[in-house]
Design a protein around this motif. Structure first.
Motif, PDB file in Angstrom:
ATOM      1  N   GLU A 190       0.846  -1.193   0.000  1.00 44.64           N
ATOM      2  CA  GLU A 190       0.000   0.000   0.000  1.00 44.64           C
ATOM      3  C   GLU A 190       0.886   1.249   0.000  1.00 44.64           C
ATOM      4  O   GLU A 190       2.084   1.195   0.302  1.00 44.64           O
ATOM      5  CB  GLU A 190      -0.903   0.022   1.235  1.00 44.64           C
ATOM      6  CG  GLU A 190      -1.953  -1.070   1.261  1.00 44.64           C
ATOM      7  CD  GLU A 190      -3.097  -0.791   0.297  1.00 44.64           C
ATOM      8  OE1 GLU A 190      -3.354   0.396  -0.008  1.00 44.64           O
ATOM      9  OE2 GLU A 190      -3.727  -1.759  -0.156  1.00 44.64           O
ATOM     10  N   SER A 191       0.299   2.397  -0.321  1.00 42.77           N
ATOM     11  CA  SER A 191       0.995   3.683  -0.162  1.00 42.77           C
ATOM     12  C   SER A 191       0.860   4.121   1.293  1.00 42.77           C
ATOM     13  O   SER A 191      -0.249   4.096   1.847  1.00 42.77           O
ATOM     14  CB  SER A 191       0.379   4.734  -1.089  1.00 42.77           C
ATOM     15  OG  SER A 191       0.614   4.405  -2.441  1.00 42.77           O
ATOM     16  N   TRP A 192       1.977   4.557   1.902  1.00 36.87           N
ATOM     17  CA  TRP A 192       2.011   4.787   3.341  1.00 36.87           C
ATOM     18  C   TRP A 192       2.283   6.256   3.670  1.00 36.87           C
ATOM     19  O   TRP A 192       3.072   6.925   3.003  1.00 36.87           O
ATOM     20  CB  TRP A 192       3.096   3.924   3.991  1.00 36.87           C
ATOM     21  CG  TRP A 192       2.784   2.466   3.919  1.00 36.87           C
ATOM     22  CD1 TRP A 192       3.106   1.600   2.908  1.00 36.87           C
ATOM     23  CD2 TRP A 192       2.066   1.704   4.888  1.00 36.87           C
ATOM     24  NE1 TRP A 192       2.633   0.350   3.188  1.00 36.87           N
ATOM     25  CE2 TRP A 192       1.997   0.366   4.393  1.00 36.87           C
ATOM     26  CE3 TRP A 192       1.489   2.003   6.120  1.00 36.87           C
ATOM     27  CZ2 TRP A 192       1.362  -0.645   5.089  1.00 36.87           C
ATOM     28  CZ3 TRP A 192       0.867   0.992   6.829  1.00 36.87           C
ATOM     29  CH2 TRP A 192       0.798  -0.313   6.305  1.00 36.87           C
ATOM     30  N   VAL A 193       1.653   6.689   4.759  1.00 35.81           N
ATOM     31  CA  VAL A 193       1.953   7.977   5.383  1.00 35.81           C
ATOM     32  C   VAL A 193       2.598   7.665   6.722  1.00 35.81           C
ATOM     33  O   VAL A 193       2.015   6.937   7.538  1.00 35.81           O
ATOM     34  CB  VAL A 193       0.673   8.817   5.590  1.00 35.81           C
ATOM     35  CG1 VAL A 193       1.016  10.163   6.206  1.00 35.81           C
ATOM     36  CG2 VAL A 193      -0.062   9.005   4.266  1.00 35.81           C
ATOM     37  N   VAL A 194       3.802   8.177   6.967  1.00 32.02           N
ATOM     38  CA  VAL A 194       4.567   7.741   8.140  1.00 32.02           C
ATOM     39  C   VAL A 194       5.207   8.923   8.859  1.00 32.02           C
ATOM     40  O   VAL A 194       5.435   9.985   8.280  1.00 32.02           O
ATOM     41  CB  VAL A 194       5.676   6.738   7.751  1.00 32.02           C
ATOM     42  CG1 VAL A 194       5.089   5.531   7.020  1.00 32.02           C
ATOM     43  CG2 VAL A 194       6.750   7.406   6.889  1.00 32.02           C
ATOM     44  N   ILE A 195       5.500   8.685  10.139  1.00 28.64           N
ATOM     45  CA  ILE A 195       6.429   9.516  10.901  1.00 28.64           C
ATOM     46  C   ILE A 195       7.712   8.699  11.051  1.00 28.64           C
ATOM     47  O   ILE A 195       7.691   7.629  11.657  1.00 28.64           O
ATOM     48  CB  ILE A 195       5.884   9.876  12.299  1.00 28.64           C
ATOM     49  CG1 ILE A 195       4.665  10.794  12.175  1.00 28.64           C
ATOM     50  CG2 ILE A 195       6.966  10.552  13.143  1.00 28.64           C
ATOM     51  CD1 ILE A 195       4.059  11.179  13.523  1.00 28.64           C
ATOM     52  N   PRO A 196       8.834   9.125  10.469  1.00 28.07           N
ATOM     53  CA  PRO A 196      10.078   8.360  10.597  1.00 28.07           C
ATOM     54  C   PRO A 196      10.441   8.126  12.060  1.00 28.07           C
ATOM     55  O   PRO A 196      10.360   9.027  12.888  1.00 28.07           O
ATOM     56  CB  PRO A 196      11.117   9.251   9.907  1.00 28.07           C
ATOM     57  CG  PRO A 196      10.315  10.077   8.940  1.00 28.07           C
ATOM     58  CD  PRO A 196       9.002  10.326   9.638  1.00 28.07           C
ATOM     59  N   ARG A 233      -7.859  12.172   3.530  1.00 32.22           N
ATOM     60  CA  ARG A 233      -7.974  12.700   2.173  1.00 32.22           C
ATOM     61  C   ARG A 233      -7.485  11.727   1.107  1.00 32.22           C
ATOM     62  O   ARG A 233      -7.352  12.085  -0.059  1.00 32.22           O
ATOM     63  CB  ARG A 233      -7.244  14.036   2.078  1.00 32.22           C
ATOM     64  CG  ARG A 233      -8.045  15.160   2.735  1.00 32.22           C
ATOM     65  CD  ARG A 233      -7.190  16.317   3.143  1.00 32.22           C
ATOM     66  NE  ARG A 233      -7.988  17.392   3.701  1.00 32.22           N
ATOM     67  CZ  ARG A 233      -8.518  17.395   4.934  1.00 32.22           C
ATOM     68  NH1 ARG A 233      -8.339  16.344   5.720  1.00 32.22           N
ATOM     69  NH2 ARG A 233      -9.226  18.425   5.372  1.00 32.22           N
ATOM     70  N   GLY A 234      -7.199  10.492   1.534  1.00 35.64           N
ATOM     71  CA  GLY A 234      -6.922   9.441   0.566  1.00 35.64           C
ATOM     72  C   GLY A 234      -5.503   9.335   0.072  1.00 35.64           C
ATOM     73  O   GLY A 234      -5.241   8.624  -0.899  1.00 35.64           O
ATOM     74  N   LEU A 235      -4.545  10.015   0.730  1.00 31.77           N
ATOM     75  CA  LEU A 235      -3.172   9.958   0.250  1.00 31.77           C
ATOM     76  C   LEU A 235      -2.565   8.574   0.433  1.00 31.77           C
ATOM     77  O   LEU A 235      -1.751   8.124  -0.366  1.00 31.77           O
ATOM     78  CB  LEU A 235      -2.320  11.008   0.969  1.00 31.77           C
ATOM     79  CG  LEU A 235      -0.856  11.099   0.530  1.00 31.77           C
ATOM     80  CD1 LEU A 235      -0.777  11.519  -0.944  1.00 31.77           C
ATOM     81  CD2 LEU A 235      -0.080  12.072   1.398  1.00 31.77           C
TER      82      LEU A 235
END
Length: 311
Positions: A190-196, A233-235
């Motif tokens: 999947e495409s991920w949104v992360v905090i390193p 928002r679907g990112l």
């Protein structure tokens, strides 16, 4: 010289960048610069030099650093003794916290604390567990709420709760429509949104490494609220603690449980009771008791009542 000047110098020495140090101290960058300039004026020498890579200690700064640490510790110890005599918690308390805790738990605790202790002024900073741990060890933070394990043997850690990590996905996402838990290995592409550096990001990276794939990162951020809004928002999707998913239906995203997914343990860390001012002890007790009294809407397992020195 003042404790504010010493805190400013030590924070910059730790972070290496004025902007990061200013956020950690709750100051504007110009306010931090004034504190540093005032300290250098008192000492009659330059302690720091700004470079494209950040703030670098001069030779004088390197020599002054251990003395500044001891001086701040001595001042805080003296303040603590006076507060014990007065019996009234007052003054500033520096509390470091994980991004998700600062955004999704402390707003339920700090306002009530402020009402009960109007003479105490909490100073909140957010960061990753290793930086928070170092801040406590060096005395720039009185307390920190961070994820276990704690690596330093000279700190005291009191477990607050344990919780699962779950998937936050856009409303109506295909994973939501499955109507069942999924394994992390099934969704690594999947495409991920992360905090390193966040516990969820570390778990994702470990799973991807085990499967020989590179995670598709749609966005890296250092802000928990940014993760939520980007997912809404679907990112992409995000691996987040259950704490962050409380009231998710009203927040605009769906949650998908993970089969045998990773968990995180959260603890309150400090250097020991002898280092805490009356104000810091009051905040520590208030946080522990508030969490213990909370219902468990996110499935958390509450920790014990006493702190233990980490070994």
């Amino acid at each position: 010289m003042t404790t504010e000047q010493l805190r400013a110098f030590l924070q910059v020495a730790q972070e290496g960048r004025l902007s990061t140090a200013a956020r950690g101290l709750g100051l504007s960058q110009s306010g931090l610069s004034r504190q540093l300039q005032s300290l250098e004026g008192e000492l009659g020498t330059r302690l720091l030099v700004r470079t494209p890579g950040g703030a670098v200690l001069t030779d004088a700064g390197e020599r002054f650093l251990p003395h500044a640490r001891r001086a701040l510790e001595a001042l805080l110890a003296g303040t603590s003794e006076l507060e014990r005599l007065s019996g009234t918690p007052r003054g500033t308390v520096s509390l470091g916290t994980l991004h998700t805790v600062g955004a999704y738990l402390l707003p339920d605790i700090i306002p009530a604390f402020a009402q009960q202790y109007p003479e105490v002024r909490p100073r909140l900073s957010e960061g990753m567990a290793p930086a928070l741990e170092e801040g406590v060890a060096k005395g720039t933070l009185d307390l920190a709420i961070l994820s276990l394990p704690v690596r330093r043997a000279d700190l005291v850690a009191q477990k607050l709760w344990e919780e699962a990590l779950i998937l936050a996905v856009p409303r109506g996402h295909k994973l939501t429509r499955l109507g069942k838990p999924v394994a992390l290995g099934e969704v690594v592409e999947e495409s991920w949104v992360v905090i390193p550096g966040m516990s969820g990001t570390r778990a994702l990276e470990a799973e991807c490494e085990a499967r020989g794939v590179t995670p598709r990162l749609a966005l890296e951020t250092d802000n928990a609220e940014a993760i939520r809004r980007m997912v809404e928002r679907g990112l992409g999707v995000a691996l987040v603690p259950e704490l962050m998913a409380r009231d998710h239906q009203s927040r605009g995203f769906d949650v998908v449980p993970l089969v045998r997914g990773p968990r995180r343990q959260v603890a309150l860390v400090h250097r020991g009771e002898g280092y805490l001012t009356a104000a810091a002890r009051a905040l520590k007790t208030f946080i522990v008791e508030s969490i213990r009294a909370m219902p468990e809407p996110w499935g958390a397992r509450k920790g014990g009542a006493s702190g233990q020195r980490v070994r």
